[in-house]
Design an enzyme around this catalytic site. Structure first.
Site, PDB file in Angstrom:
ATOM      1  N   SER A   1       0.992  -0.836  -0.035  1.00 21.77           N
ATOM      2  CA  SER A   1       0.212  -0.337   0.284  1.00 21.77           C
ATOM      3  C   SER A   1       0.890   1.286   0.039  1.00 21.77           C
ATOM      4  CB  SER A   1      -0.819   0.152   1.343  1.00 21.77           C
ATOM      5  OG  SER A   1      -1.110   1.340   1.573  1.00 21.77           O
TER       6      SER A   1
ATOM      7  N   TYR B   1      -1.831  -0.910  10.088  1.00 17.56           N
ATOM      8  CA  TYR B   1      -2.057  -1.332   9.446  1.00 17.56           C
ATOM      9  C   TYR B   1      -0.953  -0.879   8.209  1.00 17.56           C
ATOM     10  CZ  TYR B   1      -4.081  -1.265   5.084  1.00 17.56           C
ATOM     11  OH  TYR B   1      -4.487  -1.364   3.134  1.00 17.56           O
TER      12      TYR B   1
HETATM   13  N1  NAP Z   1      -8.342  -0.594  -1.451  1.00 16.25           N
HETATM   14  C1  NAP Z   1      -7.091   0.587  -1.165  1.00 16.25           C
HETATM   15  O1  NAP Z   1      -7.975   1.628  -1.401  1.00 16.25           O
HETATM   16  C2  NAP Z   1      -6.039  -0.084  -1.252  1.00 16.25           C
HETATM   17  C3  NAP Z   1      -4.966   0.583  -1.189  1.00 16.25           C
HETATM   18  C4  NAP Z   1      -3.858  -0.069  -0.620  1.00 16.25           C
HETATM   19  C5  NAP Z   1      -4.049  -1.547  -0.050  1.00 16.25           C
HETATM   20  N2  NAP Z   1      -5.101  -2.056  -0.951  1.00 16.25           N
HETATM   21  C6  NAP Z   1      -4.670  -3.775  -0.579  1.00 16.25           C
HETATM   22  O2  NAP Z   1      -5.569  -4.232  -1.067  1.00 16.25           O
HETATM   23  C7  NAP Z   1      -5.446  -5.668  -0.687  1.00 16.25           C
HETATM   24  C8  NAP Z   1      -7.365  -6.138  -1.182  1.00 16.25           C
HETATM   25  O3  NAP Z   1      -8.387  -5.385  -0.977  1.00 16.25           O
HETATM   26  P1  NAP Z   1      -9.188  -4.680  -1.591  1.00 16.25           P
HETATM   27  O4  NAP Z   1      -9.248  -2.869  -1.027  1.00 16.25           O
HETATM   28  O5  NAP Z   1      -9.636  -5.103  -2.506  1.00 16.25           O
HETATM   29  O6  NAP Z   1     -10.878  -4.208   0.020  1.00 16.25           O
HETATM   30  P2  NAP Z   1     -11.681  -5.400  -0.607  1.00 16.25           P
HETATM   31  O7  NAP Z   1     -12.490  -4.881  -1.409  1.00 16.25           O
HETATM   32  O8  NAP Z   1     -12.500  -5.609   1.458  1.00 16.25           O
HETATM   33  O9  NAP Z   1     -11.018  -6.779  -0.364  1.00 16.25           O
HETATM   34  C9  NAP Z   1     -10.757  -7.924   0.138  1.00 16.25           C
HETATM   35  C10 NAP Z   1     -10.727  -9.103   0.234  1.00 16.25           C
HETATM   36  O10 NAP Z   1      -9.885  -9.248   1.023  1.00 16.25           O
HETATM   37  C11 NAP Z   1     -10.094 -10.919   1.514  1.00 16.25           C
HETATM   38  N3  NAP Z   1     -10.106 -11.129   3.016  1.00 16.25           N
HETATM   39  C12 NAP Z   1     -10.239 -10.401   4.063  1.00 16.25           C
HETATM   40  N4  NAP Z   1     -10.015 -11.274   5.334  1.00 16.25           N
HETATM   41  C13 NAP Z   1      -9.615 -12.539   4.744  1.00 16.25           C
HETATM   42  C14 NAP Z   1      -9.156 -13.666   5.030  1.00 16.25           C
HETATM   43  N5  NAP Z   1      -9.064 -13.496   6.452  1.00 16.25           N
HETATM   44  N6  NAP Z   1      -9.036 -14.564   4.579  1.00 16.25           N
HETATM   45  C15 NAP Z   1      -9.190 -14.665   3.035  1.00 16.25           C
HETATM   46  N7  NAP Z   1      -9.698 -13.507   2.610  1.00 16.25           N
HETATM   47  C16 NAP Z   1      -9.584 -12.332   3.329  1.00 16.25           C
HETATM   48  C17 NAP Z   1     -11.957 -10.454   1.515  1.00 16.25           C
HETATM   49  O11 NAP Z   1     -12.745 -11.923   1.469  1.00 16.25           O
HETATM   50  P3  NAP Z   1     -13.927 -12.592   2.597  1.00 16.25           P
HETATM   51  O12 NAP Z   1     -14.045 -11.105   3.280  1.00 16.25           O
HETATM   52  O13 NAP Z   1     -14.315 -12.660   1.244  1.00 16.25           O
HETATM   53  O14 NAP Z   1     -12.512 -13.285   2.745  1.00 16.25           O
HETATM   54  C18 NAP Z   1     -12.048  -9.678   0.410  1.00 16.25           C
HETATM   55  O15 NAP Z   1     -11.998 -10.036  -1.251  1.00 16.25           O
HETATM   56  C19 NAP Z   1      -5.727  -5.309   0.869  1.00 16.25           C
HETATM   57  O16 NAP Z   1      -4.336  -6.191   0.876  1.00 16.25           O
HETATM   58  C20 NAP Z   1      -5.478  -4.037   1.199  1.00 16.25           C
HETATM   59  O17 NAP Z   1      -5.016  -3.707   2.063  1.00 16.25           O
HETATM   60  C21 NAP Z   1      -6.374  -2.076  -0.625  1.00 16.25           C
END
Ligand code: NAP
Length: 248
Positions: A143, A156
């Site tokens: 991130s 985080y």
């Molecule tokens: N969106 C942003 O602005 C942003 C920026 C920087 C980094 N990121 C990173 O991108 C990654 C994806 O996040 P996102 O933005 O796509 O958010 P999201 O839409 O909330 O997706 C998170 C994903 O992680 C899965 N997850 C959570 N806990 C889990 C567990 N215990 N086992 C397996 N899967 C799990 C969720 O699936 P289930 O709930 O179905 O398990 C979901 O598919 C994360 O690592 C986040 O820190 C996001």
């Protein structure tokens, strides 16, 4: 011309929404064979069915990345079904931001378990297969918070800094097996991630920030595709991107 994504076997954790889902869609369109992991199996199965109704090129596997055996099963399913694993996308994560003084220790544990230990379990599951194959690629999701620390984001940020440190160590130590390691560090992207913020005041601030600057998740998918599609002798080590209008 055949792309360097076509036919690859790609495992994605956290594929049930957001960045993981967007990556699955783009990589599938570019010819990848996918094994998708997350806990919400209804959504995961729906995505797999949509990407490949025949069930031959997209498989959903119930996976909680905090359980090492489940991550091993996810990767083993890829190898048993398709004979190999070319890319492991360690993407699952959550972001329950809060000031340290509120002592949300349960959230600290969950972030360490999912954001950091989940990535470690992904490495433990995929690395032996890649060593045997003498090829493979890790795409580990960090991130902007893996580069800088923001107010209310200490834990985080700590997990996301750790993902970068871990990935750099992995990169250095896996040269003998021809393995590539890519860190992708997104800025604000419109996903369900804000839903993991449990503190109401912090959640409000995040919602306003994301509404003002966030871009669609396809931006992440394109970054991942770029890293994978390069020729095997080119290792894209790190991609850091932000929405053009994002300042911090
Ligand atoms: N969106 C942003 O602005 C942003 C920026 C920087 C980094 N990121 C990173 O991108 C990654 C994806 O996040 P996102 O933005 O796509 O958010 P999201 O839409 O909330 O997706 C998170 C994903 O992680 C899965 N997850 C959570 N806990 C889990 C567990 N215990 N086992 C397996 N899967 C799990 C969720 O699936 P289930 O709930 O179905 O398990 C979901 O598919 C994360 O690592 C986040 O820190 C996001």
């Amino acid at each position: 011309m055949r792309s360097n994504i076509d036919g690859k076997v790609i495992v994605i954790t956290g594929a049930s929404s957001g960045l993981g889902e967007a990556a699955a869609r783009l990589l599938s369109a570019r010819g990848a064979r996918l094994v998708l992991g997350a806990r919400r199996t209804d959504r995961l199965q729906q995505l797999a069915d949509e990407l490949d109704p025949s069930g031959q090129r997209a498989i959903a596997v119930a996976t909680d990345v905090t359980v090492r055996e489940q991550v091993a099963h996810l990767v083993d399913t890829a190898v048993q079904t398709f004979g190999r694993i070319d890319v492991m996308v360690n993407n699952a994560g959550l972001m329950p931001l809060a000031p340290i003084e509120r002592l949300a220790v349960g959230d600290w544990d969950r972030m360490i378990d999912v954001n950091l230990k989940g990535v470690l379990y992904g490495i433990a599951a995929a690395l032996p297969h890649m060593q045997r194959q003498m090829s493979g690629q890790f795409v580990n999701v960090s991130s902007v918070a893996g580069h800088k620390v923001m107010l209310n984001g200490a834990v985080y940020s700590a997990t996301k800094h750790a993902v970068r440190a871990l990935s750099e160590g992995l990169r250095q130590e896996t040269k003998a097996w021809n393995i590539r390691t890519t860190i992708v560090s997104p800025g604000a992207v419109d996903t369900e991630l804000q839903g993991s913020v449990t503190e109401p005041d912090i959640a409000r601030g995040m919602r306003d920030f994301y509404q003002a600057v966030a871009i669609p998740a396809d931006a992440f998918a394109r970054a991942v595709a770029f890293a994978i599609e390069q020729p095997e002798d080119m290792d894209v080590n790190e991609i850091l991107f932000r929405p053009t209008r994002q300042v911090p």
